[in-house]
Write an enzyme that holds these catalytic residues in place. Structure first.
Site, PDB file in Angstrom:
ATOM      1  CG  ASP A 122      -9.933  -0.085   5.455  1.00 45.22           C
ATOM      2  OD1 ASP A 122      -9.326   0.017   4.825  1.00 45.22           O
ATOM      3  OD2 ASP A 122      -9.309  -0.586   7.035  1.00 45.22           O
TER       4      ASP A 122
ATOM      5  CE  LYS B 202      -3.730  -2.892   2.552  1.00 44.70           C
ATOM      6  NZ  LYS B 202      -5.175  -2.441   3.528  1.00 44.70           N
TER       7      LYS B 202
ATOM      8  CD  GLN C 287      -4.221  -4.459   6.635  1.00 43.20           C
ATOM      9  OE1 GLN C 287      -4.068  -3.711   6.276  1.00 43.20           O
ATOM     10  NE2 GLN C 287      -4.521  -6.309   6.597  1.00 43.20           N
TER      11      GLN C 287
HETATM   12  N1  GUN Z   1      -7.640  -7.087   6.515  1.00 40.69           N
HETATM   13  C1  GUN Z   1      -8.254  -7.908   5.504  1.00 40.69           C
HETATM   14  N2  GUN Z   1      -9.165  -6.582   4.871  1.00 40.69           N
HETATM   15  C2  GUN Z   1      -8.731  -5.680   4.768  1.00 40.69           C
HETATM   16  C3  GUN Z   1      -9.275  -4.386   5.057  1.00 40.69           C
HETATM   17  O1  GUN Z   1      -9.856  -4.140   3.688  1.00 40.69           O
HETATM   18  N3  GUN Z   1      -8.906  -3.755   6.182  1.00 40.69           N
HETATM   19  C4  GUN Z   1      -8.424  -3.313   6.724  1.00 40.69           C
HETATM   20  N4  GUN Z   1      -7.588  -2.033   7.166  1.00 40.69           N
HETATM   21  N5  GUN Z   1      -7.670  -4.647   6.809  1.00 40.69           N
HETATM   22  C5  GUN Z   1      -7.975  -5.681   6.377  1.00 40.69           C
END
Ligand code: GUN
Length: 316
Positions: free
Chosen positions: A152, A85, A129
Site C-alpha cells: 500500500d 484484488k 484492508q
Molecule cells: N481502504 C481504502 N483504501 C485503502 C487502501 O489504499 N489500502 C488499504 N489497505 N485499505 C484501504
C-alpha cells in the site's frame, strides 16, 4: 481463522477500487459529453500486461510472486474489493494468500497474523484492508507491516520516503491518478492542481507526489477540503482537480474551470450504487474527466499489482 477474500474502500479513505456491480452499470443516464474520458480500465489493462511479463520473468528465475491480504470483519464492499484484488492476482499470475479474521479479533491476534505474513518468504507484499473495526488500532497495525512488504505504501517509512523523494512503494491510488493523467497527455507540470480531501490513502500522499520535481508531476498543488471557505472558488482555479472527499456529486460544473481535467477519486455508496465525488454533468465543461465507473478504481488495483511485483523483484 478462516481463509477468505474481501476488501473495502471507505469514502474518507476514498479508494475507488472496484469493478462495478450490475447495479452500478445499470445506470444509463445520458449527459451531453464534451470532455475526453480518462479511461482507467484501458490503462489498467496495459499495466496488468506489463506486470504479467514481469511476473513471468520472475517465475522463470524460480520466484512465484505472492501477495497477501488481511481482512477483518464482514463489511460487504470490503469483501468485494479484496475478492477483486485476488481475481486481479490470478489474472497476472501472482499467487495470493488471504486471512479473514472476525470483527472481534484482538489487536494481538491481528498483529500475530501480520508478523506471520512478514516472516513468510512466499508473500512478497501484503496489505491489511482498512478501515479496521472499532477497537483496533489502525496505526499500530500499519506500523507492524514490514516496510519492504508494504504493498500500500502506507507504512511510515514509505510515506517518509515519499516526503524525501526517495524510492519506495507509492500509495496505489495517488500513483494510479498520476499515471492516468500522464497517459492521457493531461498537462500537469507547472500547472495548478487542486486536491479536494486530505485522507491518508489519497489526498495527502497525492499532494506530495504531484508537487515533486519529477516527470508528470512538478505542479503547484493546493489541498482543500469540504470545510474550507469558498470551496467552489478555490476548485475553479484548478487546471486539474482531484476530488477525494468521499461525498457524492461534490464537484459540479459551476466549480470547474472550462477545459480542466477532473478526476473523481473519492467514492461513496447510495444503496448499491457506487457514487463519484464528481457529478457526471461536469463532463459538459471539463476537458478531461474520469467516468463514474472505470476511472481511478482500476488504476488503484493495477498499481497494487505493480507494487507487488516490484517488492518481489527487490527481494529476489
Ligand atoms: N481502504 C481504502 N483504501 C485503502 C487502501 O489504499 N489500502 C488499504 N489497505 N485499505 C484501504
Amino acid at each position: 481463522m478462516a481463509s477468505v477474500t474481501s476488501d473495502i474502500e471507505t469514502p474518507e479513505r476514498g479508494c475507488p477500487d472496484g469493478t462495478p456491480t450490475a447495479e452500478d452499470t445499470e445506470d444509463t443516464e445520458d449527459t451531453t459529453m464534451t470532455a475526453t474520458l480518462l479511461d482507467g480500465e484501458l490503462l489498467a489493462a496495459k499495466v496488468r500486461a506489463e506486470v504479467t511479463d514481469r511476473v513471468a520473468r520472475l517465475r522463470s528465475a524460480g520466484v512465484t510472486v505472492g501477495l497477501g491480504t488481511i481482512l477483518v470483519g464482514d463489511d460487504g464492499p470490503s469483501s468485494r474489493y479484496v475478492a477483486m484484488k485476488h481475481a486481479d492476482c490470478d489474472d497476472v499470475g501472482i499467487r495470493s494468500a488471504h486471512e479473514h479474521l472476525p470483527a472481534d479479533v484482538s489487536q494481538a491476534e491481528l498483529e500475530a497474523v501480520v508478523a506471520r505474513f512478514n516472516a513468510d518468504p512466499g508473500i512478497h507484499a501484503f496489505l491489511v484492508q482498512l478501515p479496521l473495526p472499532a477497537g483496533l488500532d489502525e496505526e499500530r497495525v500499519l506500523m507492524a507491516v514490514d516496510p519492504d512488504k508494504d504493498v500500500d505504501g502506507l507504512h511510515p517509512v514509505n510515506l517518509g520516503r515519499l516526503v524525501m523523494g526517495a524510492n519506495g512503494p507509492l500509495p496505489c491510488t495517488p500513483a494510479g491518478i498520476v499515471e492516468l493523467l500522464h497517459a492521457n497527455d493531461v498537462p500537469v507540470e507547472g500547472k495548478h492542481v487542486v486536491v479536494i480531501g486530505r485522507g491518508l490513502t489519497i489526498g495527502r500522499p497525492l499532494a506530495l507526489l504531484l508537487a515533486m520535481k519529477r516527470p508528470g508531476c512538478n505542479a503547484a498543488v493546493t489541498v482543500v477540503h469540504t470545510g474550507v471557505e469558498d470551496l467552489a472558488g478555490l476548485v475553479r482555479q484548478g487546471d486539474v482537480v482531484v476530488a477525494a472527499a468521499g461525498r457524492a456529486g461534490l464537484v459540479t460544473p459551476d466549480m470547474v474551470k472550462p477545459g480542466a481535467a477532473v478526476v473523481g477519486a473519492g467514492t461513496s455508496w447510495e444503496g448499491k450504487k457506487l457514487m463519484s465525488d464528481v457529478d457526471e454533468s461536469v463532463a459538459e465543461v471539463a476537458g478531461w474527466i474520469t467516468p463514474r465507473i472505470g476511472g481511478v478504481g482500476p488504476m488503484t488495483r493495477a498499481m497494487l499489482l505493480r507494487n507487488a511485483v516490484r517488492a518481489a523483484e527487490r527481494s529476489s
